[in-house]
Every structure is written in structure tokens, then in C-alpha cells.
Scaffold this active site. Structure first.
Site, short mmCIF file in Angstrom:
data_model
loop_
_atom_site.label_atom_id
_atom_site.label_comp_id
_atom_site.label_asym_id
_atom_site.label_seq_id
_atom_site.Cartn_x
_atom_site.Cartn_y
_atom_site.Cartn_z
N ASP A 107 0.80 -1.23 0.00
CA ASP A 107 0.00 0.00 0.00
C ASP A 107 0.83 1.28 0.00
OD1 ASP A 107 1.03 -0.39 2.51
OD2 ASP A 107 -0.86 -0.26 3.58
N HIS A 108 2.07 1.22 0.53
CA HIS A 108 2.83 2.46 0.71
C HIS A 108 3.61 2.91 -0.51
CE1 HIS A 108 1.82 2.10 4.91
NE2 HIS A 108 2.58 3.12 5.24
N ASP A 172 3.64 -0.84 11.43
CA ASP A 172 3.11 0.44 10.99
C ASP A 172 2.44 1.11 12.19
OD1 ASP A 172 2.30 1.91 8.21
OD2 ASP A 172 0.84 2.26 9.79
N ARG A 467 -2.34 12.22 9.97
CA ARG A 467 -1.05 12.79 10.36
C ARG A 467 -0.81 14.04 9.53
NH1 ARG A 467 3.21 8.34 12.36
NH2 ARG A 467 1.85 8.33 14.16
N SER A 664 10.89 6.42 17.00
CA SER A 664 10.32 5.16 16.52
C SER A 664 11.33 4.03 16.70
CB SER A 664 9.94 5.28 15.05
OG SER A 664 11.07 5.09 14.25
N ARG A 666 12.61 2.03 14.77
CA ARG A 666 13.22 1.68 13.49
C ARG A 666 14.52 0.87 13.68
NH1 ARG A 666 13.77 6.95 10.31
NH2 ARG A 666 11.54 6.85 10.64
#
Ligand code: SF4
Length: 778
Positions: A107-108, A172, A467, A664, A666
Site C-alpha cells: 500500500d505504501h 506500521d 497525520r 520510533s 526503526r
């Protein structure tokens, strides 16, 4: 012959749900023997998913904000950007199949340019090798693969996999969307997901609880979106940190399941671990409408596990002060009095009712003219949302007018798109000028090409997304994003300006007469004719996975097969150079920036070229992302220096300030230093998740025994860390600083490793241990 991991069903089957409810029942009963207080829903789901090793003898081990607990999630969801490194890491563990049901959602990576079909086709071409990799790995390792165009991860999960009482992690931040269906769903880093996929339990800081007590019913222009915009204005962007937001009260049942999902989705905007609602009739309706009758039946039989103990609400109704027995904070909202809100620009907690927007525009000199209006995304593209938006569109069509500004529609899934196409909402939106984009993230994640805008041109957009930090939508920091509900965005698009309020302002019909929009009708939460069946959007795991090869082209600049990091060689670290001494805030985004690097999330070597590019050099005022190469004394970018050291076989050290690695989770922020040769990070203090990520990747993480020793480390120093063969939990470590003037200083370092974490260091990484366990079982 390798071992065959037992086959895991990808679907949320009645069998799986029934096992989860049995587990919840048993663990909650055991816990109740030690603790006799009533339990909230999030407590029940957390307790029900505690690892077998958890201590159930009292609730002392569950201190909110202090205790770390090990949990066993029921599902994992991956999107196509973060999922690449997650799957590459999972592959390192050497397993044949994922240990828990997992899905992958494309989707991204679809960029919004013209419209749904051409944009999806272009994405298929441009990201072909990434999609091939994700699909082949999904088929091989037993994951469900949702093709580009199938929909946005959270909408697809809500439609197919979420279930009340379950625990899911997803790579996500808006994974908590599934809280609308009573699931505890939490956004995590890729390494956490890879480990759960490989069968490990998952560690979480036991969360605080914020209760939101809802009474009354939404009316007029107010919608579920306004509930979360209001909560965001109260709690601010960090008010939910390390907390679960639990909605309850009679007003909860007055909100549809998908409306609840909008609210829990945006809990991410206030930093909440996740948000959730209790199981109710609205969730049952949604489960039945999306083909999950037997799961609804099961949930109905276990309502006591999926709702708060009734005494909690009773006590709070009697006296709000009783809430301190169950929640760290309580917010009460009477939905009947809630006004429609609009938030922004640049932060979701800058909220005001639409009636106050005009004043705010004047006061802050915001650009009143709207450049583009956008509805949809994973946050607001349900059947109910689109029906209310279409109702406003229909009023405009009847008066013969169109939107004054471009209107873009992003359906959350192919199922929604096909259903609203069949039922007429899409036609109403198109009739007033809407353009339909792909069922994907697009403008919500910066995948939006806007050639019509000049470089640096300030402009206002209105969206129903979640966002709105600078650069989020189109990569341009000058774009000001205001967020509201889909129906209000349509009204603003018809008015053409941010100061337009459908509550008070009039529009001009095609015959020149003035008219006011009326509030949209109450919309059906599910379609009368049922959701439309859609095909060719999903690829199931292969029946014969041994025959499936996973495609990674060795010349690719998008993907790179990971090689296990080397084991520790058993030697002390002797006279290592300092790559960087960082001053002040250094988040994971400073260590491994995003933006254009998004393309290389699946290629460790390429993405390592962003190492510390956002970090402030403590030795050189104002220098960001570069420092002194001690081999040639030149000032060069950190990743370049790291590569030079690596070429010469030199390991190196990072020195961090306070809370190093916040932000985050990450995993690239720990993988890229490790890949380029970082032996240790010594910081004043660490953000815990990043510290754990460093440990998992085999980088030693130390803190100064005396934080003021940070200032003793000079730019040209060499550092030795000795006694590594005797590393033990709670035992400090010796460090020698060799200054360039010949002086030597000894300082003491601390660490927080336990025995098994020390094994990660010795083995080279945590995944290496999983890998060797898998090899020994062959
Ligand atoms: S639509 Fe936006 S918020 Fe939702 S998953 Fe995509 S990028 Fe994230």
C-alpha cells in the site's frame, strides 16, 4: 531434509479465535486468584497473552510504566516498506514458515499522480522487484500477500483478520486501527515483528491506562473523527505515551465499528501504545457483514472476556474519583455536545471547533484558499464515511454545483471501492468533481506528485487523514495540512476556503440562489446489499513452498539478502576511533533518516549511506551529519568515514548524549551502525527500545557510570573497552581513553545486559541464536 514447521493458518479461523479465548479464560482466572480487583479490557487482553514464563502469583510484575512483560501475539501485519527488512531478518532465522499468522500489504509504494489505474500500473512497473520479493517470500513462508491496489493495511486487516480480544503487532504506527474491533493492536519495529514471526515472544513496557468515558450520541456534523480530534486536543501529541486508551461507557455503543476504528487509528497521533473499545453489537454487526459469523458467535459467548468488569463503570458513574482505581487518567465526553473539529496545521493537537476556524485563520495568518481537498486513507474510508461524504456531495449536485478546488478520493480497500461504486456514493463524489486515486496510502505518506506547485510555494490542504507534520503529504514543508472528517472536507471543498463553515455559511447554487448545506444523514455502517465480493487481490501461501524461490536480484539497489553478522571474536576492543560524538537529541530518525531513504529500506548496504546524517556533532558547533575522519583529518559525512574504517578492518564507537535513540523503533538505526563496523555505543542514557535493538544486533550498549565522563571523550581519542570475556549482568566494564597528547584516562561503564542478552552479543546477533537453534534441530 530440513524440519517442517507445523502449518500455520493465515486466516483468523474460528479455531484460532476459540483457542485465544480459552487462553484468555485460563490466564485471567489464574490472575484473579492472586488479584481480586476488577479488570479493564486492556488488562484482560494483556494478561491473556502473557508468555508462559510470566509470574502470575501477584500483580506486582505488572506495574504500569515500569514492568516489562513478555507477550505472545496472535497475528503480525506487515506493509510493503517496513515489511522488506522484516522479512529479510525473518529469513536469517532459517525457518520454513512463520510461527504466527502473518500478512503482507502493498500500500505504501504507490505514488499518487493521475488516478487509480495509471498510478497502480506505474507502481507495478517501478517497484516490480520489491513486489516480486514480497510475494515470493509470502508464498514460501506461509504469509498472506495482498497485492498493490488491494487496499491499505489497516482497512484490509479490519475487514478480514481483526477480532475482539486478539493481540496483533504490525510494522506500521496505525496498527491500532484494529482496536475498533476490540483487538489490542500495536505498531512495532521490524525486528520485533521478525522475532514474533520466528516464534519468539515480544517484550512490552506494561502500559498505563487512560480511560475515555463516553455518554450521549453524535449528532449533526459531529462524527467519530471529532471524538479523537477532541481527545488529541486534550492529551496533546505526547499525552498518550506508554499508555493504552480504553474507551467505554454508554456512548461507545452509539458509534459504529468502523467509526471506532477511526478513533483508535488516530490514538497514534497522541503517542498511545494503542487504543481499544469493548466488544458490542456494532462490532458483531461488522463481523457478520464481513463474512465472519462464526467469530461473532464465539465473541458473543465470551463477552465477559472482551469487556470491562461491570463494576468499573458502575463505580465511575457513582463517583468519577473512583476512576483512579483503574485508570491513570480519565476523560469524559458527552457525544451529544461534541462539535465538528478541524486540526492543524503541522500537528494534530492544534484543534478548534469549525466555528472558531475563521478567527484562527486571521490570528495566525493561515492561507485561507484551499489548494486541494482529500478524503479517504486507512483512517476514514469506511462505507459509513463515504456515505456521509456522498450525502454532502448529493446536496451540491442537486444545486448544480461542483467543488471549488480539486478533490481527491482514496478508498481504503478494493472492497470499499467496489461497494461504493455499485451503491452510487462514488458517482455522487465524481459528479461534484472528485478524482479517484488508488486504494493505497498515496498522499497520506508523501507519495504525492504535485508538479503544479512551485518550489517553496505555501499552500493549504484539507484532508480526512490522520497525520499532518510538515512534509508528510507531499514532501513539502510549506504545505499546511488541516485534518477533519470526510463530510466536513467535502463541505470545505465546496466552499473552497478554510474559513468556510457549513454550520453558518451559504453556498451559491447554479441558479444563483443561496443555500446552506444540511448535516449529512445518519449513514448505514454496512451496505444493505452486503459488501461486494472482489477477486484477484490476494495471493495465498503456496501449497508446496519448497518449490518457491525467493527473488532477490544480486545487482538490485532496492533489495539485498542479509548475511548474518559475524560472531564476536572473543577479543577486547582495543584503541578504537570515535566515529561520532553526538550532542543533544538524537532520535532513530537522526541516526537513520527517512525521506528519500524510504526506497532503500530493503537494502542494508544502500541505506547505510544515511548513517547519522541527522546527528549533531558534539565537537563542531552546528555540524550535522559529518565529523573528522581520523585517518586523514578531513571533515567528511559519517557514513563515508564509517566505510573507510570498515575497509581498513577498524571497528569504531559512537558516543551518545541523553536518551540516545528515542523515537520510533526503526531497526535500521541499529542495523546500519552494526553493518558498518560499530563495536559499541556509549551514551549518557538510552531510549530503551533502541538500546534493546542495539543489543539484538550485536552492538554493545554502555552508559557512563558517571555521566559527566561524556565530556572527557575528545575528538581524536582512541578507546579501549576491556574485560569483555568476563561480561556479566550488573558488572561494570573498564574503559580507557587514549588522548592524542599521550594522556590516558580510565572511566567506568555500565550496562543492562542479562545473561541471554550477553549471548546475543557473543553470537553476533539475537537472530544468529535463533538461526543456530534451527540448525541444531535439523
Ligand atoms: S493511509 Fe496513511 S496512515 Fe494509513 S497506513 Fe497509509 S500512510 Fe499510514
Amino acid at each position: 531434509m530440513s524440519t517442517i514447521t507445523p502449518k500455520i493458518e493465515v486466516e483468523t479461523t474460528p479455531n484460532l479465535v476459540s483457542k485465544v479465548y480459552e487462553k484468555l479464560q485460563n490466564k485471567i482466572s489464574t490472575f484473579r486468584k492472586a488479584s481480586h480487583r476488577p479488570l479493564t479490557i486492556c488488562e484482560k487482553i494483556l494478561i491473556g497473552h502473557l508468555d508462559e514464563s510470566a509470574d502470575f502469583s501477584s500483580d506486582d510484575a505488572l506495574v504500569a510504566g515500569k514492568s516489562y512483560v513478555l507477550l505472545n501475539p496472535d497475528r503480525v501485519a506487515l506493509q510493503d516498506v517496513t515489511g522488506q527488512m522484516t522479512i529479510l531478518q525473518f529469513m536469517l532465522a532459517g525457518l520454513n514458515r512463520t510461527a504466527v499468522p502473518t500478512t503482507v500489504h502493498c500500500d505504501h509504494l504507490i505514488q499518487a499522480r493521475i488516478g487509480s489505474d495509471p498510478d497502480t500500473k506505474a507502481a507495478l512497473y517501478e517497484n516490480n522487484e520489491v513486489y516480486q520479493f514480497l510475494e515470493s517470500a509470502s508464498r514460501k513462508y506461509g504469509m498472506g500477500f495482498w497485492k498493490p491496489g488491494a487496499g491499505i493495511i489497516h482497512q484490509v486487516v479490519l475487514e478480514n483478520y481483526a477480532f475482539p480480544g486478539g493481540l496483533m503487532i504490525g510494522t506500521d504506527s496505525h496498527t491500532p486501527n484494529a482496536g475498533g474491533l476490540g483487538m489490542l493492536a500495536i505498531g512495532v519495529g521490524g525486528l520485533d515483528a521478525a522475532e514474533v514471526m520466528a516464534g519468539m515472544s515480544w517484550e512490552l513496557l506494561y502500559p498505563k491506562r487512560i480511560g475515555v468515558y463516553l455518554t450521549g450520541e453524535l449528532n449533526s456534523w459531529a462524527s467519530p473523527k471529532d471524538v479523537i480530534l477532541f481527545v488529541a486536543s486534550k492529551l496533546t501529541v505526547s499525552g498518550g505515551t506508554n499508555a493504552i486508551i480504553e474507551y467505554f461507557g454508554p456512548g461507545a455503543a452509539a458509534i459504529s465499528c468502523t467509526g471506532k476504528a477511526t478513533i483508535t487509528n488516530m490514538g497514534a497521533e497522541i503517542g498511545a501504545t494503542c487504543s481499544l473499545f469493548p466488544y458490542d453489537k456494532r462490532m458483531e454487526t461488522y463481523l457478520r457483514a464481513t463474512g465472519r459469523r462464526s467469530i461473532a458467535d464465539l465473541a458473543n459467548k465470551h463477552v465477559n472476556l472482551l469487556t470491562q468488569d461491570p463494576r468499573i463503570e458502575k463505580e465511575i458513574r457513582e463517583n468519577q474519583e473512583n476512576s483512579i482505581n483503574y485508570f491513570d487518567q480519565l476523560i469524559e465526553i458527552d457525544l451529544s455536545n461534541l462539535e465538528p473539529y478541524i486540526v492543524g496545521p503541522h500537528t494534530p493537537d492544534l484543534a478548534r471547533p469549525i466555528s472558531k476556524m475563521g478567527e484562527d485563520i486571521k490570528k495566525n495568518d493561515y492561507l485561507d484558499t484551499i489548494s486541494v481537498a482529500l478524503i479517504g486513507s486507512c483512517t476514514n474510508s469506511s462505507y459509513e464515511d463515504m456515505s456521509r461524504a456522498a450525502d454532502v456531495a448529493e446536496q451540491a449536485r442537486e444545486k448544480g454545483i461542483k467543488t471549488k478546488v480539486p478533490l481527491q478520493v482514496t478508498p481504503g480497500s478494493e472492497m470499499i471501492r467496489a461497494t461504493i461504486e455499485r451503491d452510487g456514493q462514488m458517482k455522487l463524489l465524481k459528479d461534484i468533481g472528485a478524482n479517484v486515486l488508488a486504494n493505497a496510502c498515496g498522499p497520506c505518506i508523501g507519495q504525492w506528485n504535485r508538479p503544479e506547485l512551485k518550489q517553496g510555494e505555501s499552500n493549504t490542504i484539507v484532508t480526512s487523514y490522520n497525520r499532518n507534520f510538515p512534509g508528510r503529504n507531499d514532501g513539502r514543508r510549506e504545505t499546511m495540512n488541516f485534518i477533519s472528517s470526510p463530510e466536513l472536507v467535502i463541505a470545505l471543498a465546496l466552499g473552497g476556503r478554510l474559513s468556510f463553515s457549513p454550520l453558518t455559511d451559504e453556498l451559491t447554487a447554479s441558479d444563483g440562489k443561496k443555500f446552506k448545506l444540511r448535516p449529512p444523514k445518519i449513514a448505514p455502517e454496512i451496505p444493505e446489499k452486503g459488501f461486494k465480493d472482489v477477486t484477484d487481490i490476494y495471493v495465498a501461501p503456496a501449497d508446496d513452498p519448497v518449490r518457491v524461490g525467493v527473488t532477490i536480484n544480486k545487482d538490485s539497489d532496492r533489495l539485498q539478502k542479509l548475511e548474518p553478522f559475524p560472531k564476536w571474536d572473543g577479543k577486547d576492543f582495543e584503541k578504537l576511533p570515535i566515529l561520532a560524538k553526538v550532542r543533544g537529541k538524537c532520535t532513530t530518525d537522526h541516526i537513520s533518516p527517512a525521506g528519500p531513504w524510504l526506497m532503500y529500506r530493503g537494502h542494508l548496504d544502500k541505506i547505510s549511506d544515511n548513517l547519522l546524517l541527522g546527528a549533531v556533532n558534539a565537537y563542531r558547533d552546528g555540524e550535522v551529519g559529518s565529523g573528522k575522519n581520523t585517518l586523514n583529518s578531513k571533515i567528511e559525512p559519517f557514513p563515508h568515514i564509517a566505510r573507510e574504517y570498515k575497509k581498513r578492518g577498524l571497528k569504531w564507537i559512537i558516543v551518545g548524549d541523553n536518551n540516545y535513540g528515542e523515537g520510533s523503533s526503526r531497526e535500521h538505526a541499529a542495523m546500519t551502525p552494526r553493518y558498518l563496523g560499530c563495536a559499541a555505543v556509549i551514551a549518557r542514557s538510552f531510549a530503551r527500545i533502541h538500546e534493546t535493538n542495539l543489543k539484538k544486533q550485536g552492538v554493545l550498549a554502555f552508559t557512563f557510570a558517571d555521566p559527566s565522563d561524556y565530556s572527557k571523550i575528545l575528538e581524536d581519542d582512541r578507546i579501549s573497552i576491556t574485560g569483555l570475556n568476563n561480561l556479566k549482568p550488573r558488572k561494570s566494564v573498564n574503559c580507557i581513553l587514549y588522548h592524542v597528547d599521550g594522556r590516558e584516562e580510565e572511566i567506568s561503564l555500565r550496562h543492562s545486559y542479562n545473561e541471554s542478552q550477553l549471548e546475543w552479543f557473543r553470537a553476533g546477533s539475537a537472530l544468529n541464536i535463533l538461526h543456530s537453534m534451527e540448525q541444531t534441530s535439523l
